[in-house]
Design an enzyme around this catalytic site. Structure first.
Site, PDB file in Angstrom:
ATOM      1  N   ASN A  37       3.024   6.972 -12.995  1.00 56.45           N
ATOM      2  CA  ASN A  37       1.831   7.521 -12.853  1.00 56.45           C
ATOM      3  C   ASN A  37       1.865   9.018 -12.024  1.00 56.45           C
ATOM      4  OD1 ASN A  37       2.245   5.584 -10.941  1.00 56.45           O
ATOM      5  ND2 ASN A  37       0.261   6.121 -10.015  1.00 56.45           N
ATOM      6  N   HIS A 122      -5.962  -8.383  -3.960  1.00 57.85           N
ATOM      7  CA  HIS A 122      -6.159  -6.970  -3.225  1.00 57.85           C
ATOM      8  C   HIS A 122      -7.590  -7.044  -2.730  1.00 57.85           C
ATOM      9  CE1 HIS A 122      -3.193  -3.825  -4.978  1.00 57.85           C
ATOM     10  NE2 HIS A 122      -2.675  -5.218  -4.770  1.00 57.85           N
ATOM     11  N   ARG A 147      -3.890  -9.954  -0.030  1.00 56.82           N
ATOM     12  CA  ARG A 147      -3.604  -8.558   0.588  1.00 56.82           C
ATOM     13  C   ARG A 147      -4.861  -8.257   1.282  1.00 56.82           C
ATOM     14  NH1 ARG A 147      -1.643  -2.698  -1.540  1.00 56.82           N
ATOM     15  NH2 ARG A 147      -3.801  -2.695  -1.594  1.00 56.82           N
ATOM     16  N   TYR A 159      -6.258   4.670   1.954  1.00 59.08           N
ATOM     17  CA  TYR A 159      -5.712   3.945   0.869  1.00 59.08           C
ATOM     18  C   TYR A 159      -6.188   2.395   0.943  1.00 59.08           C
ATOM     19  CZ  TYR A 159      -2.134   1.005  -1.485  1.00 59.08           C
ATOM     20  OH  TYR A 159      -1.766   0.060  -2.441  1.00 59.08           O
ATOM     21  N   ASP A 220      -0.332  -3.836   3.629  1.00 47.14           N
ATOM     22  CA  ASP A 220       0.563  -2.548   2.962  1.00 47.14           C
ATOM     23  C   ASP A 220      -0.005  -1.500   3.898  1.00 47.14           C
ATOM     24  OD1 ASP A 220       1.689  -0.636   1.514  1.00 47.14           O
ATOM     25  OD2 ASP A 220       0.797  -1.156  -0.189  1.00 47.14           O
ATOM     26  N   HIS A 222       1.632   1.296   3.464  1.00 48.49           N
ATOM     27  CA  HIS A 222       1.783   2.496   2.551  1.00 48.49           C
ATOM     28  C   HIS A 222       2.307   3.596   3.349  1.00 48.49           C
ATOM     29  CE1 HIS A 222       0.151   4.364  -1.034  1.00 48.49           C
ATOM     30  NE2 HIS A 222       0.342   3.006  -1.344  1.00 48.49           N
ATOM     31  N   GLU A 246       4.128  -4.340   4.399  1.00 44.56           N
ATOM     32  CA  GLU A 246       4.789  -3.550   3.380  1.00 44.56           C
ATOM     33  C   GLU A 246       4.815  -2.367   3.430  1.00 44.56           C
ATOM     34  OE1 GLU A 246       2.834  -4.306  -0.298  1.00 44.56           O
ATOM     35  OE2 GLU A 246       3.342  -2.412  -1.256  1.00 44.56           O
ATOM     36  N   GLU A 272       8.814  -0.270  -3.432  1.00 46.00           N
ATOM     37  CA  GLU A 272       7.806   0.134  -4.677  1.00 46.00           C
ATOM     38  C   GLU A 272       8.292   1.371  -5.204  1.00 46.00           C
ATOM     39  OE1 GLU A 272       3.936  -0.444  -3.113  1.00 46.00           O
ATOM     40  OE2 GLU A 272       3.647   1.616  -3.480  1.00 46.00           O
ATOM     41  N   ARG A 293      10.354  -5.040  -3.295  1.00 46.95           N
ATOM     42  CA  ARG A 293       9.306  -4.749  -3.865  1.00 46.95           C
ATOM     43  C   ARG A 293       9.388  -3.626  -5.263  1.00 46.95           C
ATOM     44  NH1 ARG A 293       4.332  -5.756  -4.297  1.00 46.95           N
ATOM     45  NH2 ARG A 293       3.508  -3.724  -3.818  1.00 46.95           N
ATOM     46  N   HIS A 322       6.396  -5.198  -7.421  1.00 51.45           N
ATOM     47  CA  HIS A 322       5.118  -4.239  -7.657  1.00 51.45           C
ATOM     48  C   HIS A 322       4.243  -4.207  -8.710  1.00 51.45           C
ATOM     49  CE1 HIS A 322       3.814   0.435  -7.291  1.00 51.45           C
ATOM     50  NE2 HIS A 322       3.204  -0.481  -6.407  1.00 51.45           N
ATOM     51  N   ASP A 326      -0.812   0.519 -12.217  1.00 44.55           N
ATOM     52  CA  ASP A 326      -0.086   1.703 -12.762  1.00 44.55           C
ATOM     53  C   ASP A 326       1.023   0.922 -13.472  1.00 44.55           C
ATOM     54  OD1 ASP A 326       0.037   1.271 -10.032  1.00 44.55           O
ATOM     55  OD2 ASP A 326       0.953   3.010  -9.748  1.00 44.55           O
ATOM     56  N   GLU A 349       2.658  -9.218  -6.897  1.00 42.52           N
ATOM     57  CA  GLU A 349       1.276  -8.752  -6.860  1.00 42.52           C
ATOM     58  C   GLU A 349       0.489  -8.820  -7.987  1.00 42.52           C
ATOM     59  OE1 GLU A 349       2.020  -4.514  -6.070  1.00 42.52           O
ATOM     60  OE2 GLU A 349      -0.177  -4.264  -5.104  1.00 42.52           O
ATOM     61  N   TRP A 412       0.860   9.691   1.963  1.00 38.91           N
ATOM     62  CA  TRP A 412      -0.065   8.916   1.498  1.00 38.91           C
ATOM     63  C   TRP A 412       0.489   7.427   1.138  1.00 38.91           C
ATOM     64  CZ3 TRP A 412      -1.392   6.509  -3.408  1.00 38.91           C
ATOM     65  CH2 TRP A 412      -2.528   6.035  -3.274  1.00 38.91           C
TER      66      TRP A 412
HETATM   67  C1  GCO Z   1       0.795  -1.492  -4.039  1.00 40.77           C
HETATM   68  C2  GCO Z   1       1.022   0.120  -3.821  1.00 40.77           C
HETATM   69  C3  GCO Z   1       0.093   0.678  -4.922  1.00 40.77           C
HETATM   70  C4  GCO Z   1       0.334   2.332  -5.023  1.00 40.77           C
HETATM   71  C5  GCO Z   1       0.309   2.924  -6.305  1.00 40.77           C
HETATM   72  C6  GCO Z   1       0.363   4.224  -6.423  1.00 40.77           C
HETATM   73  O1  GCO Z   1       1.248  -1.938  -3.080  1.00 40.77           O
HETATM   74  O2  GCO Z   1       0.348  -1.963  -4.928  1.00 40.77           O
HETATM   75  O3  GCO Z   1       1.059   0.578  -2.813  1.00 40.77           O
HETATM   76  O4  GCO Z   1      -1.364   0.416  -4.607  1.00 40.77           O
HETATM   77  O5  GCO Z   1      -0.645   2.893  -3.928  1.00 40.77           O
HETATM   78  O6  GCO Z   1       1.114   2.112  -7.178  1.00 40.77           O
HETATM   79  O7  GCO Z   1       0.281   4.525  -7.681  1.00 40.77           O
HETATM   80 MG    MG Z   2       2.230  -0.927  -1.724  1.00 41.68          MG
END
Ligand code: GCO
Ligand code: MG
Length: 412
Positions: A37, A122, A147, A159, A220, A222, A246, A272, A293, A322, A326, A349, A412
């Site tokens: 993505n 989520h 989560r 995020y 997460d 991130h 995570e 991921e 992941r 993961h 996406d 997930e 990010w």
């Molecule tokens: C998760 C991931 C996603 C990412 C995404 C980016 O743990 O599911 O961090 O939310 O942000 O895959 O495209």
């Molecule tokens: Mg993640």
């Protein structure tokens, strides 16, 4: 049997998906997910110009040989574009093998090791009442693990929060990075690690007080913290018994996990954004993580995912594949088959795809009482409706990025 034709289908029902569709001279069809993505068309070009010409006329049964050929003959190794393209081929070949055998893929991988896969949903909220509502909603849907992502006072868009202000399209039941809502340029979000570190432990304390000790909770981070900040958060969250923390630090600096590990017993999940098994080698051998992941789609497919999980099993490290939206339903199905077959499954997930996506990709997968199952249709169990796919043309879409208060770009 020979591979007769290869078609690359780009469709954007809810967000963009890249699917490789292989057909054999015996009429069997195999699907593979190559969705990267934000960079989808790079994979399309890689497949079209450099991979498809090598596939036509090959034996679809020779999965490992084809994988090694695509990986080694390129000379230039690894990288997300290459590995998403190889993943698409690998999945399509496993799909064909399953259909040729008349068996669901998990049977070819050793058969089911469990009745279903524990999915985590989520939940998110900009404040505690909203977060609690969201957790209750996921529990009512049957989820057995949650989560937890929370807004941070002073930050207007971060995020993982479904309802935050400032992001068009983010008013829904979950956060979403869908093209129609995001526009053609990357959205900017804001970040302040110290504010986050001050806020998050109190949120988990409140969630435990409200929902009890038993519910598995995940979080997460991130990729936003330095190693010592991550160590501090891991330690601060220990009383709330997380299932995993995570991406506590950016994945490039793997030594960071040694430092984090020295300071906290909060379980760690990472990977991921990894694209090969080699990215996990040190982390697994040194037992620096607890959950892998990876996703089949960004990791070269089903073959390497199964291999890395067998390696991880030697160290009692489990899967946490993961599975955001996406990853297309094809890539998601690939993970479910691997997860059902391996002994060292941890959690899966699950972000449900939208209705349009589910019309384009018809799936044998089921989700019931919190358990995911890939179904028993031969192969991956996903069919792509090309007429339906054709109704949703590609739309440029980027992921957001972060800036700190002084304007510095941040992970990010
Ligand atoms: C998760 C991931 C996603 C990412 C995404 C980016 O743990 O599911 O961090 O939310 O942000 O895959 O495209
Ligand atoms: Mg993640």
């Amino acid at each position: 049997m020979k591979i007769d034709s290869a078609e690359i289908i780009v469709t954007s029902p809810d967000r963009n998906f890249v699917t490789l569709r292989l057909t054999t001279d015996e009429g069997l069809v195999g699907l593979g997910d190559g969705t990267l993505n934000g960079r989808e068309l790079a994979v399309v070009a890689y497949l079209k110009e450099h991979v498809v010409p090598l596939l036509i006329g090959r034996d679809p049964a020779a999965i490992e040989d084809t994988w090694q050929l695509l990986y080694r003959s390129a000379y230039w190794r690894r990288g997300p574009v290459t590995m998403a393209a190889i993943a698409a081929v690998d999945m399509a070949l496993w799909d064909i093998k399953g259909k040729a055998a008349g068996m669901p893929l998990y049977q070819l991988l050793g058969g089911a090791s469990r009745k279903g896969l524990m999915a985590y949903g989520h939940a998110s909220g900009k404040d505690l009442p909203e977060l609690f509502d969201s957790i209750r909603k996921y529990l009512a849907l049957g989820y057995r693990a949650i989560r937890v992502q929370t807004g941070v006072p002073g930050l207007h868009a971060i995020y993982g929060i479904a309802s935050q202000e400032g992001l068009p399209g983010n008013k829904g039941r979950r956060y979403d990075y869908e093209p129609a809502q995001r526009g053609a340029l990357p959205a900017q979000e804001d970040w302040d690690t110290r504010a986050y570190l001050r806020h998050v432990p109190g949120v988990f304390e409140a969630v435990r007080a409200e929902f009890g000790a038993e519910l598995p909770l995940l979080h997460d981070a991130h990729h936003r913290m330095t190693p010592i900040q991550a160590a501090k958060l891991g330690r601060a969250l220990e009383p709330y018994d997380l299932f995993w923390l995570e991406d506590c630090t950016p994945a490039e600096n793997q030594e960071a996990l040694r430092l984090v590990r020295q300071h906290t017993i909060t379980p760690l999940a990472i990977g991921e954004v990894f694209n090969t098994a080699w990215d996990f080698r040190t982390l697994i051998q040194e037992q620096l993580i607890d959950y892998v992941r990876a996703s089949a789609t960004h990791f070269g497919g089903i073959s390497p995912l199964k291999k890395i999980m067998d390696f991880a099993a030697l160290y009692q490290i489990k899967s946490g594949f993961h599975g955001p939206t996406d990853v297309s339903p094809v890539g998601f199905a690939a993970q479910l088959h691997v997860g059902l077959a391996i002994h060292n499954f941890g959690a899966q997930e699950y972000m449900e795809h939208g209705a349009r996506t589910n019309r384009v990709f018809r799936q044998s997968m089921t989700f019931k009482d919190g358990w995911l199952h890939p179904g028993d249709a031969p192969g991956l169990g996903v069919e792509l409706d090309r007429d339906e796919a054709g109704q949703y043309p590609y739309a440029t879409a980027y992921l957001p990025y972060n800036r700190l208060a002084d304007g510095t770009v941040h992970d990010w």
